[in-house]
Design a protein around this motif. Structure first.
Motif, mmCIF file in Angstrom:
data_model
loop_
_atom_site.group_PDB
_atom_site.id
_atom_site.type_symbol
_atom_site.label_atom_id
_atom_site.label_comp_id
_atom_site.label_asym_id
_atom_site.label_seq_id
_atom_site.Cartn_x
_atom_site.Cartn_y
_atom_site.Cartn_z
ATOM 1 N N PHE A 315 0.808 -1.219 0.000
ATOM 2 C CA PHE A 315 0.000 0.000 0.000
ATOM 3 C C PHE A 315 0.844 1.272 0.000
ATOM 4 O O PHE A 315 0.350 2.336 -0.387
ATOM 5 N N LEU A 316 2.102 1.188 0.392
ATOM 6 C CA LEU A 316 2.995 2.322 0.177
ATOM 7 C C LEU A 316 3.180 2.568 -1.319
ATOM 8 O O LEU A 316 3.209 3.718 -1.783
ATOM 9 N N ILE A 317 3.313 1.495 -2.069
ATOM 10 C CA ILE A 317 3.434 1.614 -3.526
ATOM 11 C C ILE A 317 2.185 2.280 -4.103
ATOM 12 O O ILE A 317 2.266 3.190 -4.937
ATOM 13 N N LEU A 318 1.016 1.844 -3.645
ATOM 14 C CA LEU A 318 -0.233 2.445 -4.132
ATOM 15 C C LEU A 318 -0.319 3.931 -3.756
ATOM 16 O O LEU A 318 -0.741 4.764 -4.569
ATOM 17 N N PHE A 319 0.078 4.270 -2.528
ATOM 18 C CA PHE A 319 0.036 5.676 -2.105
ATOM 19 C C PHE A 319 0.909 6.546 -3.003
ATOM 20 O O PHE A 319 0.548 7.680 -3.357
ATOM 21 N N SER A 320 2.072 6.039 -3.391
ATOM 22 C CA SER A 320 2.982 6.823 -4.226
ATOM 23 C C SER A 320 2.380 7.166 -5.587
ATOM 24 O O SER A 320 2.817 8.115 -6.235
#
Length: 419
Positions: A315-320
């Motif tokens: 979800f860090l990837i998605l946030f970026s």
């Protein structure tokens, strides 16, 4: 009667039936609320004054440096001394530093170095305060409710992650109506001081049972060596310690970049930054209430820790990749939920495994992982300066996924640990 006891132990808020834990829990709420209010205020002020993502990363990382230096000694002190008295002492220092910063801002003496000095001072106090607060929980809560108490204590910390930044952003906007930049900052620091006064009152009302101070029979150096030997020799405790470094170094530093996302990526005001800081706390609160409810039914906590790592990275990837505030808040909330699930379950494993005579030292060694957070925050700030905040957070998410795979492959004791 046995069935009733089992029902009580499975209640989401069962540990709050203990009077002294209620005071500790309420104090944690206000102490953490002041902490998150401070983090938002200092970060906002630093970026407003410098427009430098490198300095922003540095000031967010600096508050964790004292954990690396003083945390082991704080753990020894927690095992050698009266833990309640130690809490009172640290609270006086926290209150004094907050009031001092409020006066500096109010008198319009504020410079960037004041922000760094304040951050270092409060970080030093926190390095002594947090291990003793963690070690105190088993002193006032029955063992049958210990896992529930640890989860609720984490829930309190993360509930205020919603309130503190939201209030902080709102106060910055509110005080702007009545004064300049200095009044905005001073008002926030005065409110922070008020929260610490309430915490002081809660600690003074607590009654903590006396305990045998076995550690005081040996030297401080011997105490420290004993704690290190225990961590190194116990495979489960060592695995928890090593795994805890992953989110501290490669996941949590995203918070230092939120002012950059607010101003340069999403282009929203201070209230938007408050919402972004609060969103992980909302997700964390929901996750912690679930963990508190099911704490005594968790059979394989190590697998939950690994799952927390994997979903944090994803979800860090998605946030970026998000470019709207609404979707950013959603992904940040999910990141916060899995991040705190990981941290809470790690705490549970340690509290259930470590004997009380070593608990202060082991918890302080566990908190050394916070000392490596400055490296992550600084690297994140430098990376954001050259490749931008979105690409930096994307790389952080990928690294977390890779390291989660390494944990699964090389630390079987963590996968197999049972509650």
């Amino acid at each position: 009667m046995e069935q009733a006891t089992d029902t009580r132990s499975r209640s989401t808020f069962s540990s709050l039936r203990n009077r002294d834990f209620r005071y500790l829990w309420a104090g944690t709420c206000f102490l953490s609320g002041g902490h998150w209010l401070q983090q938002l205020t200092v970060g906002w002020a630093c970026y407003e004054m410098t427009r430098s993502s490198i300095l922003l990363g540095a000031i967010n990382g600096l508050r964790f440096v004292p954990f690396l230096i003083f945390s082991p000694l704080a753990g020894v002190a927690a095992d050698r001394s009266d833990r309640r008295r130690m809490m009172i002492t640290t609270q006086w220092f926290v209150l004094a530093t907050a009031l001092g910063m409020a006066l500096v801002a109010h008198l319009e003496w504020l410079e960037v170095w004041h922000l760094f000095a304040f951050t270092l001072a409060t970080g030093t106090v926190w390095s002594f305060s947090e291990p003793v607060r963690q070690a105190l929980i088993p002193d006032i809560v029955p063992r049958a409710e210990l896992m529930n108490a640890v989860a609720l204590n984490s829930a309190a910390f993360n509930f205020t992650k919603i309130i503190g930044p939201s209030v902080g952003g709102g106060l910055i906007a509110f005080f702007a109506l009545y004064g300049n930049f200095s009044i905005q900052l001073a008002g926030n620091f005065y409110v922070q001081s008020a929260t610490y006064l309430f915490v002081m009152w809660m600690v003074y009302r607590m009654r903590v049972p006396e305990r045998v101070l076995e550690a005081s029979r040996a030297s401080v150096l011997s105490n420290l060596r004993e704690g290190i030997r225990y961590v190194w020799s116990d495979p489960v405790v060592f695995a928890v310690m090593a795994t805890a470094m992953v989110p501290r170094l490669f996941a949590m530093p995203y918070q230092a970049l939120l002012p950059v996302f607010q101003k340069d990526v999403l282009q929203v005001g201070p209230d938007g930054l408050g919402l972004m800081m609060a969103a992980p706390g909302l997700g964390a609160m929901v996750a912690m209430l679930c963990v508190a409810h099911f704490a005594n039914r968790v059979d394989r906590p190590g697998l939950l820790m690994i799952a927390g790592l994997v979903f944090q990275g994803a979800f860090l990837i998605l946030f970026s990749l998000m470019r709207t505030l609404r979707l950013s808040l959603l992904t940040l909330g999910i990141v916060g939920g899995f991040q705190v699930m990981f941290m809470s379950v790690s705490n549970m494993v340690l509290h259930m495994t470590v004997p009380d005579r070593l608990r202060g030292r082991v918890m302080s060694i566990y908190m050394l992982d916070r000392g490596i957070t400055p490296a992550g925050a600084m690297l994140a700030g430098i990376s954001a300066h050259f490749i931008g905040a979105p690409h930096t957070v994307l790389a952080m998410g990928v690294l977390v996924l890779v390291l989660a795979a390494v944990v699964v492959a090389f630390m079987p004791s963590l996968r197999k640990v049972r509650a």
